[in-house]
Design an enzyme around this catalytic site. Structure first.
Site, mmCIF file in Angstrom:
data_model
loop_
_atom_site.group_PDB
_atom_site.id
_atom_site.type_symbol
_atom_site.label_atom_id
_atom_site.label_comp_id
_atom_site.label_asym_id
_atom_site.label_seq_id
_atom_site.Cartn_x
_atom_site.Cartn_y
_atom_site.Cartn_z
ATOM 1 N N GLU A 85 0.817 -1.284 0.367
ATOM 2 C CA GLU A 85 0.279 -0.632 -0.308
ATOM 3 C C GLU A 85 0.850 1.139 -0.442
ATOM 4 O OE1 GLU A 85 -0.176 -2.755 1.754
ATOM 5 O OE2 GLU A 85 -2.475 -3.623 2.568
ATOM 6 N N HIS B 155 -25.056 8.942 21.251
ATOM 7 C CA HIS B 155 -26.745 8.744 20.793
ATOM 8 C C HIS B 155 -26.434 8.150 19.944
ATOM 9 C CE1 HIS B 155 -28.191 12.693 22.327
ATOM 10 N NE2 HIS B 155 -26.560 12.450 22.461
#
Ligand code: F6P
Length: 550
Positions: free
Chosen positions: A217, A390
């Site tokens: 990579e 949340h």
């Protein structure tokens, strides 16, 4: 006995004593533990450097903690720790020393590997990094056309990306805001494209970070970055020397790539990738925050190293956190561990810890190659706490899983916040304290009824509580505090690996996928036959080629 001279962990008397203790304790209730022991919070907290650790909201008693410490003693955690600090080759499958602690050792420390003191080389590289970082920061280091560098792009992956990328975010208030920093890791070309699309090659410096300098990579992205640079600067190869520096252990490969090895910052095979961001791998971070702040960070690491090395077991924070993780993972069937920072700056902290913990302790054979029959490393996850509240906290509060969690917060806000924004800090911290309280003590059916809630809703609005958390509170975020925190987790992971009798410093598990990707790529591009491809993968490759019109 196995090759390491230890009996099987799950047959050790200290292990079976813990299993019996777990049965006897049954479902111990945190409410009761606090009711019967008003001094619990005081007794079950520690101060280390700038960190205050509250571990009172754990499902443990004095007896539990004593039994866990006995397990640590019986499994030789202290001996392995000392062997690590001495530079012994405790990474036995790779025959390497494990000496990230030497990266932050003061210059007069002596740590020998194969008879050679490694500390002078550490300080010499730090010195070279400092000179270079100061030159970039001051504008003295210019690009090929004489313009000053405005953007630093770190190209690396895994430990050669996550550390500097995380620490850059954490320490943003200390960064030179005149400079931009970008971190490219993904071989998906979109990563490099987005990083470079608005940059001027004449003002861009690439730091190619790779321990091995063979990681596909990184080399692919670095090659594309070089083409981009040369295309932008008229194709003069001489430009590479002014715009590319390397951080690696592999000078030969760096030279082969075309980077002048005078522009290479060295580190050593006794630094594991996931333990490397305080080595030269932190070069882009050092350019961002300056050498002085970088050294403050190293001092923070060192403080925690010394604590881990010298604090008695009862007061040893990494030992304690490691053992608490074992208590849940091995005796409560917890599969995961959440790290929930209440700080925007720590947004990438848990992603960093994922590699540190999961690449280290995601193992299923012991140090001698025997399969383990006990659970090893947990799945580590989490994001900044208020956002998580949340999203997934519902499961933490009312789900069916055991998820021990770390809540991390700071007493004072940092950065140049306006008065209004600084005032929000109390609300942020109120959330941290509230979550620790709600997770631990919940809300009983009677309490819900007393609020007049209709009977059919009572079960839905009851909170069982008893969810264990450690709260880590520091006075404020700083480079030193970051170093303290990272070293705390490094040594926690070490403790767990030592107890589980696994090699926490190799990562053979990432190899297979790499080899297979190399085999499959020609099938995608040229339609080459891949011997031994399974039916599912062969069909996916065929469909992929069809979708690409090949
Ligand atoms: O994921 C495997 C791994 O070897 C990590 O341990 C390492 O941090 C990463 O790849 C990058 O390796 P390198 O720094 O050699 O490019």
């Amino acid at each position: 006995m196995n090759a390491e001279g230890r009996g099987r962990l799950d047959r050790m008397p200290e292990w079976t004593a813990l299993a019996r203790h777990r049965d006897k304790l049954g479902e111990v209730r945190l409410r009761e533990l606090f009711d019967t022991d008003p001094g619990r919070a005081g007794r079950y907290s520690l101060r280390v450097g700038d960190l205050h650790l509250d571990y009172s909201k754990h499902l443990v008693t004095d007896e539990t903690l004593a039994l866990l410490r006995e397990l640590a003693a019986a499994t030789g955690v202290t001996e392995l720790r000392d062997a690590m600090f001495r530079g012994e080759k405790i990474n036995n499958t790779e025959g390497r020393a494990v000496l990230h602690t030497a990266l932050r050792a003061p210059h007069d420390t002596v740590v020998e590997v194969d008879g050679e003191n490694v500390v002078p080389a550490v300080h010499s590289v730090l010195g070279k990094m400092s000179v270079f970082a100061n030159r970039v920061r001051s504008g003295d280091w210019t690009g090929h056309t004489g313009r000053r560098i405005r953007t630093v792009v770190n190209i690396g992956i895994g430990g050669s990306d996550l550390g500097p990328a995380m620490a850059y975010e954490v320490l943003r208030p200390w960064t030179d805001r005149e400079l931009q920093f970008r971190f490219v890791s993904n071989v998906d070309g979109a990563d490099l494209h987005e990083a470079l699309r608005d940059l001027d090659p004449a003002e861009t410096l690439f730091v190619i970070s790779s321990k091995t300098f063979t990681t596909i990579e990184t080399i692919t992205n670095a090659t594309s970055a070089r083409s981009w640079l040369l295309a932008g600067l008229g194709g003069d190869e001489a430009a590479v020397a002014r715009h590319f520096v390397a951080v690696s252990t592999n000078a030969e490969k760096v030279a082969e790539f075309g980077i002048d090895t005078t522009n290479m910052f060295e580190f050593w095979d006794w630094v594991g990738g996931r333990y490397s961001y305080d080595s030269a791998i932190g070069l882009s971070l050092m350019i961002a925050i300056g050498p002085e702040r970088f050294r403050e960070m190293l001092a923070g690491f060192h403080l925690m190293d010394e604590h881990f090395r010298s604090a008695p077991p009862e007061e040893n924070a990494p030992l304690l956190l490691g053992l608490l993780g074992i208590w849940y993972g091995n005796f409560h069937d917890a599969q995961s561990h959440a790290v929930l920072p209440y700080s925007h700056y720590l947004s990438r902290f848990t992603a960093y810890l994922q590699q540190l913990d999961m690449e280290s302790n995601g193992k299923s054979v012991d140090r001698s190659g025997e399969p383990v029959s006990w659970q090893t490393g947990p799945v580590v996850w989490g994001t900044p706490g208020t956002n998580g509240q949340h999203a997934y906290y519902q499961l933490l509060h009312q789900g069916t899983k055991v998820v021990p969690a770390d809540l991390i917060g700071f007493a004072r806000p940092v950065g140049e916040l306006s008065d209004d924004l600084a005032a929000q800090h109390d609300l942020l911290m109120a959330n941290l304290f509230a979550q620790g309280q709600a997770l631990a003590f919940g809300k009983t059916e009677d309490e819900v009824r007393a609020e007049g809630v209709p009977e059919e809703q009572v079960p839905h609005r009851t909170f069982h509580g008893n969810h264990p958390t450690t709260t880590i509170l520091a006075s404020e975020l700083s480079p030193s505090v970051l170093g303290q925190l990272i070293a705390l987790y490094e040594h926690k992971v070490f403790v767990q690996g030592a107890v589980w009798n696994i090699d926490s410093f190799d990562q053979w598990g990432v190899e297979l996928g790499k080899v297979l990707a190399k085999r499959i790529e020609p099938a995608l591009t040229e339609g080459a036959e891949v011997a031994g491809l399974d039916g599912s993968t062969a069909a996916l490759v065929a469909r992929y080629r069809e979708l690409r019109g090949r």
